[in-house]
Scaffold this active site. Structure first.
Site, PDB file in Angstrom:
ATOM      1  N   GLU A 121       0.813  -1.216   0.000  1.00  7.41           N
ATOM      2  CA  GLU A 121       0.000   0.000   0.000  1.00  7.41           C
ATOM      3  C   GLU A 121       0.849   1.269   0.000  1.00  7.41           C
ATOM      4  O   GLU A 121       0.340   2.358  -0.264  1.00  7.41           O
ATOM      5  CB  GLU A 121      -0.913   0.022   1.238  1.00  7.41           C
ATOM      6  CG  GLU A 121      -1.998  -1.039   1.259  1.00  7.41           C
ATOM      7  CD  GLU A 121      -3.100  -0.789   0.244  1.00  7.41           C
ATOM      8  OE1 GLU A 121      -3.111   0.303  -0.359  1.00  7.41           O
ATOM      9  OE2 GLU A 121      -3.930  -1.681   0.039  1.00  7.41           O
ATOM     10  N   GLU A 152       7.612 -21.716   7.574  1.00  7.22           N
ATOM     11  CA  GLU A 152       7.742 -20.882   8.767  1.00  7.22           C
ATOM     12  C   GLU A 152       8.711 -21.461   9.779  1.00  7.22           C
ATOM     13  O   GLU A 152       9.137 -20.778  10.707  1.00  7.22           O
ATOM     14  CB  GLU A 152       6.375 -20.675   9.427  1.00  7.22           C
ATOM     15  CG  GLU A 152       5.830 -21.894  10.156  1.00  7.22           C
ATOM     16  CD  GLU A 152       4.617 -21.543  11.003  1.00  7.22           C
ATOM     17  OE1 GLU A 152       4.664 -21.818  12.219  1.00  7.22           O
ATOM     18  OE2 GLU A 152       3.646 -21.008  10.461  1.00  7.22           O
TER      19      GLU A 152
END
Length: 337
Positions: A121, A152
């Site tokens: 963004e 992960e």
């Protein structure tokens, strides 16, 4: 938890030697690993079971929604408790970025997706280069929409991802993990510290390994989730609020705004072109023809157009003043007076 490299080593060990069947040993090792992990998770606030909600599935939808809304309402207060730590981390980040450093988020699962979202963004909102704010998610871009098994669990993978970005001491790395124990996030922070980069550890459990590994530990303890262990809920909301603060306030410190106006907005579509004109109007009170002329003269750069109007200068002079003020519109206006 066993990392990918450790798992590979273990597999090689079990596959060599006298040819005896070590399947029973592997099963026992896995059982021990899962027992240890269960014990770790049992001690985490984010994984705690709430017996008072054990029959939530039997409640009317409106009641479940009311309960969930009440849970969400507690998150801002938990963030507020950590504002001093958040502010200190932001000031340190802005100082690095003012010298050309980058802001890099690193996480897995929901935490990683939130980092990628916040980073993506920044270019349209603050006209940053896509390389200035980066989101890393364990497992790569495909992990945004589909879980990548085992990603992960590797600290080494985080180091590899940061090395691929050519991490330097001027950069800031934010490890994000609700549990505060995710190896990928911790590995990112540990590697960044070795390089000399600024490190921030954002988690939702107190006394987390991630916060301890970072220079700036931010622990937003939101309590047990509505659904046991579903950290995309309150924990995810808390993480998004803090990431919004880190990127937005850093950009304010870097002069990407004028008051609360996004004067560095990139007008890449019709909506943003209309917003650009609205921002210039709010900042200057100029007429539509004046706004159009200023934007045309500055190739659509909102900040420059405002300086042209308020400073009464030519476009080239506006660009020079802003360059000398490191992009800070208020400073450029002051220098012109």
């Amino acid at each position: 938890m066993t990392t990918q490299n450790q798992a590979k080593d273990q597999s090689q060990d079990h596959g060599s030697g006298s040819g005896q069947d070590h399947g029973g040993d592997r099963t026992q090792d896995q059982g021990d690993t899962y027992s240890d992990l269960r014990a770790q998770l049992a001690g985490l606030t984010t994984e705690a079971f709430r017996p008072e909600l054990a029959e939530i599935d039997r409640l009317p939808t409106a009641e479940i929604a009311r309960i969930m809304n009440g849970e969400d309402a507690t998150v801002p207060a938990a963030v507020a408790d950590r504002l001093p730590a958040i502010a200190a981390a932001i000031d340190a980040t802005a100082e690095r970025m003012a010298r050309g450093g980058r802001l890099i988020y690193a996480g897995a699962g929901t935490a990683g997706r939130l980092g990628v979202l916040d980073a993506s963004e920044c270019p349209p909102t603050f006209n940053t280069d896509p390389s200035q704010v980066v989101g890393l998610i364990a497992g790569g871009p495909s992990a945004m929409v589909k879980a990548v098994e085992g990603a992960e669990d590797s600290r080494d993978l985080a180091a590899e991802d940061l090395t691929a970005l050519r991490l330097t001491g001027a950069d800031t790395v934010v490890g994000v993990s609700a549990s505060g124990r995710t190896p990928y996030a911790i590995g990112a922070v540990e590697h960044a510290r070795r390089v000399g980069a600024l490190t921030i550890g954002l988690s939702c459990n107190a006394d987390s390994e991630l916060a301890a590994a970072a220079e700036h530990g931010i622990e937003i303890v939101v309590g047990p989730e509505l659904l046991t262990g579903s950290t995309r809920l309150k924990s995810g909301t808390a993480q998004k609020l803090v990431l919004n603060m880190i990127s937005t306030i850093t950009m304010i410190r870097l002069g990407k705004t004028y008051g609360n106006l996004m004067v560095d907005v990139r007008a890449s579509n019709e909506k943003l072109r209309a917003r650009s004109r609205h921002i210039v109007a709010l900042a200057t009170g100029a007429t539509d023809p004046e706004i159009e002329a200023a934007l045309a003269a500055t190739d659509g750069e909102v900040k420059n157009a405002i300086l042209v109007i308020l400073g009464g200068v030519e476009a080239a002079t506006a660009a020079k003043l802003l360059s000398e003020a490191d992009g800070h519109l208020r400073a450029a206006l002051a220098a012109n007076n």
